[in-house]
Design an enzyme around this catalytic site. Structure first.
Site, mmCIF file in Angstrom:
data_model
loop_
_atom_site.group_PDB
_atom_site.id
_atom_site.type_symbol
_atom_site.label_atom_id
_atom_site.label_comp_id
_atom_site.label_asym_id
_atom_site.label_seq_id
_atom_site.Cartn_x
_atom_site.Cartn_y
_atom_site.Cartn_z
ATOM 1 N N TYR A 144 0.868 -1.152 -0.025
ATOM 2 C CA TYR A 144 -0.200 -0.052 0.090
ATOM 3 C C TYR A 144 0.829 1.162 0.136
ATOM 4 O O TYR A 144 1.849 1.305 0.653
ATOM 5 C CB TYR A 144 -0.968 0.085 1.282
ATOM 6 C CG TYR A 144 -1.885 1.299 1.449
ATOM 7 C CD1 TYR A 144 -2.635 1.460 0.558
ATOM 8 C CD2 TYR A 144 -1.547 2.292 2.429
ATOM 9 C CE1 TYR A 144 -3.491 2.417 0.819
ATOM 10 C CE2 TYR A 144 -2.448 3.293 2.572
ATOM 11 C CZ TYR A 144 -3.523 3.436 1.698
ATOM 12 O OH TYR A 144 -4.022 4.681 1.839
ATOM 13 N N ASP A 239 9.323 2.848 -0.301
ATOM 14 C CA ASP A 239 8.174 3.439 0.269
ATOM 15 C C ASP A 239 8.527 3.312 1.741
ATOM 16 O O ASP A 239 8.052 2.086 2.230
ATOM 17 C CB ASP A 239 6.881 3.242 0.038
ATOM 18 C CG ASP A 239 5.774 3.893 0.718
ATOM 19 O OD1 ASP A 239 6.086 4.530 1.618
ATOM 20 O OD2 ASP A 239 4.576 3.689 0.235
ATOM 21 N N LYS A 267 4.545 9.485 8.783
ATOM 22 C CA LYS A 267 4.251 8.922 10.181
ATOM 23 C C LYS A 267 5.208 9.276 11.213
ATOM 24 O O LYS A 267 5.138 10.591 11.563
ATOM 25 C CB LYS A 267 4.212 7.342 10.055
ATOM 26 C CG LYS A 267 3.051 6.771 9.190
ATOM 27 C CD LYS A 267 2.607 5.286 9.258
ATOM 28 C CE LYS A 267 1.936 4.825 8.233
ATOM 29 N NZ LYS A 267 0.408 4.876 8.675
#
Ligand code: PMP
Length: 428
Positions: A144, A239, A267
């Site tokens: 994702y 990523d 994050k």
């Protein structure tokens, strides 16, 4: 567990927001009960509106590596807020965070701050296309990368929770620029690059795939990815929105010792405030506006409150032994539960890296999304509900990983492990 107030708030929220939430997985669609409205967090614990207390393993989905309401982050936020919240100009805080990150990371020379992981990935893809002049992107099934149009194809996270692999609203013409391959199959990657290499701008991967279970890859696969992308003149994008600052200050690039071309962060980099970033060599970043022709901008990018939070967070992560300690206590926690399951022959395998863990209800090693048995998620459902009743909060989907923070002391982890073992014995 009483959840009267959460239930009332959720009923109200459904009148305001699709599914009553601002992000799909929060809606508890694949677990029992109503979404808990959390009103406070401190250290390893959170409290909901009904005053239930939980040991939290969701950690706001990863950013809170220092636990909830970390004193230094909060103080830095207060100090920044006292001077105003946003100016739309460069500020000292950006320099401070930028310097700290770059001086302690051998894998990027320049970075650009954005406001979310999705934005970081979207910008990295544009940059890769701008640099190479090619259009196609290769991604891996189950990885994702945020809700970027062209990457919502066979993605994990909320999509897999809803039993879909691709979002509606993505034009075929976008989706067709995305080639999707299974993880752990270097042979298929080579075949794909042989056929499409001349059109492929970048291969993007979560080097620690953590959105469809924890699909830990062999280092040799990541090395092969590096070799093949170089051979076919494509950029390799790591990523690291989850793995960045989580499996080490230098993320998965440092953990595996592999230099990608572009890295995306999110994050943890914002210490719980909305921050993302993408970074690369000075040469590649030279293509980004205003130095180069790849446009990317943001009203609130690098805003001082978020930068101050990120700085306070990153500084603490640089304390000697920080990551070793996190990994050691995570492994002890996982081993405690795994040994218990092994003795009783429960179909449980907990995979772990750094301070991330994931419980699969299967005893084999899982490296690809298609190896996860969807039916096994019924066990997660039962476990999740039982754990809520006993004061442990896991993210509300069996495909999501758990995060341990610096505030999870060995004592708290031992207590949580006892609760989890007791729950497992009720589930099996
Ligand atoms: N990439 C990865 C690997 C992620 O895990 C996520 C979020 N879970 C994103 C990108 C998107 O980040 P955000 O939710 O901040 O947009």
């Amino acid at each position: 567990m009483k959840s009267t107030k959460s239930a009332a708030l959720y009923a109200e929220a459904k009148g305001y927001f699709p599914g009553g939430v601002s992000s799909p997985v929060r809606a508890f669609k694949s677990v029992k009960g109503v979404p808990l409205f959390i009103k406070e967090g401190k250290g390893a614990k959170v409290w909901d509106e009904d005053d239930n207390e939980f040991i939290d393993f969701c950690g706001s989905w990863g950013p809170l590596i220092l636990g909830h309401n970390n004193d230094e982050i909060r103080e830095n936020i207060y100090a920044a807020v006292a001077k105003g919240t946003s100016f739309g100009t460069p500020t000292r805080w950006e320099n401070k965070l930028g310097q700290l990150l770059l001086e302690n990371n051998r894998f990027v020379e320049k970075i650009r701050f954005v406001s979310s992981g999705t934005e970081a990935v979207m910008s990295a893809i544009r940059l890769a296309r701008g640099v190479t002049g090619k259009n196609k992107i290769i991604k891996f099934e189950g990885c994702y990368h945020g809700h970027v149009d062209s990457l919502l194809v066979k993605a994990g996270s909320g999509l897999v929770t809803f039993g879909e692999s691709t979002s509606a609203g993505i034009p075929d013409s976008f989706a067709k620029e995305t080639l999707v391959l299974p993880l752990d199959r270097p042979d298929l990657l080579e075949e794909c690059l042989r056929e499409y290499g001349e059109e492929v701008a970048a291969v993007i991967i979560e080097p620690v795939p953590a959105n469809n279970g924890l699909l830990l890859q062999q280092k040799s696969f990541l090395e092969e990815l590096r070799r093949l992308t170089k051979a076919y003149d494509c950029l390799l994008i790591f990523d690291e929105v989850i793995s960045g600052f989580r499996v080490g200050f230098e993320g998965a690039a440092g953990y595996y010792g592999i230099q990608p071309d572009i890295i995306t962060y999110g994050k943890i980099i914002g210490g719980g405030m909305p921050v993302g970033a993408y970074g690369a060599s000075a040469e590649i970043m030279g293509h980004v506006a205003p130095d180069g022709p790849v446009y990317q901008a943001g009203t609130l990018s690098g805003n001082p409150v978020a930068m101050a939070a990120g700085y306070a967070s990153a500084k603490q992560l640089l304390a000697p032994g920080f990551y070793e300690e996190m990994e050691a206590k995570t492994q002890a926690f996982v081993k405690n539960i795994q040994d218990f399951c092994d003795e009783r022959e429960y179909p449980v395998h907990i995979s772990t890296i750094g301070s991330i863990f994931w419980m699969a209800f299967d005893r084999s090693t899982i490296r690809r999304a298609d190896q996860i048995d969807a039916a096994s998620m019924e066990h997660f459902k039962a476990l999740h509900a039982d754990l809520l009743d006993h004061g442990v909060y896991l993210g509300p989907s069996g495909y999501e990983v758990g995060f341990i923070s610096a505030a999870h002391t060995p004592e708290i982890l031992a207590e949580a492990a006892e609760k989890i073992k007791a729950s497992l014995s009720r589930v099996f």
